[in-house]
Design a protein around this motif. Structure first.
Motif: not given
Length: 113
Positions: A10, A16, A27-29, A34, A97
């Protein structure tokens, strides 16, 4: 695939980072949700193209893909880390993504072929 493998995968996507969503590690994008690992069943939350796509995965590989009632109305599938194909996961995460980050973030990114 292990949680550490997923974490490393990731974080190969620009912008990210590890974060929190609804009190759970995720997890963040570019600040947007995400994916996350569901510790309760060692699965990863994966957005797919449509409900039909999700249902096809559920039918084709029930040992790998599943959902809970919480995700039933969304184009999301849960993929068991122990059996998910890493190449499939990378490509599917890559598509997600590319949809959620701004063009200025994805501009220089070369998609996996």
């Amino acid at each position: 695939m292990t949680p550490a493998d997923l974490h490393a995968l990731v974080l190969t996507f620009p912008a990210t980072e590890a974060g929190m969503s609804y009190g759970k590690p995720s997890f963040k994008a570019d600040g947007k949700f995400f994916t996350r690992i569901r510790a309760e069943d060692d699965s990863v939350v994966v957005y797919v193209d449509s409900l039909d796509h999700r249902d096809m995965l559920l039918d084709a590989e029930p040992a790998t893909f599943h959902i809970t009632d919480h995700y039933r109305g969304y184009p999301i599938v849960l993929a068991r880390l122990a059996s998910v194909d890493p190449a499939w996961l990378r490509k599917t995460l890559e598509r997600r993504w590319l949809k959620i980050v701004p063009k200025k973030v994805s501009k220089g990114y070369t998609p996996l072929t």
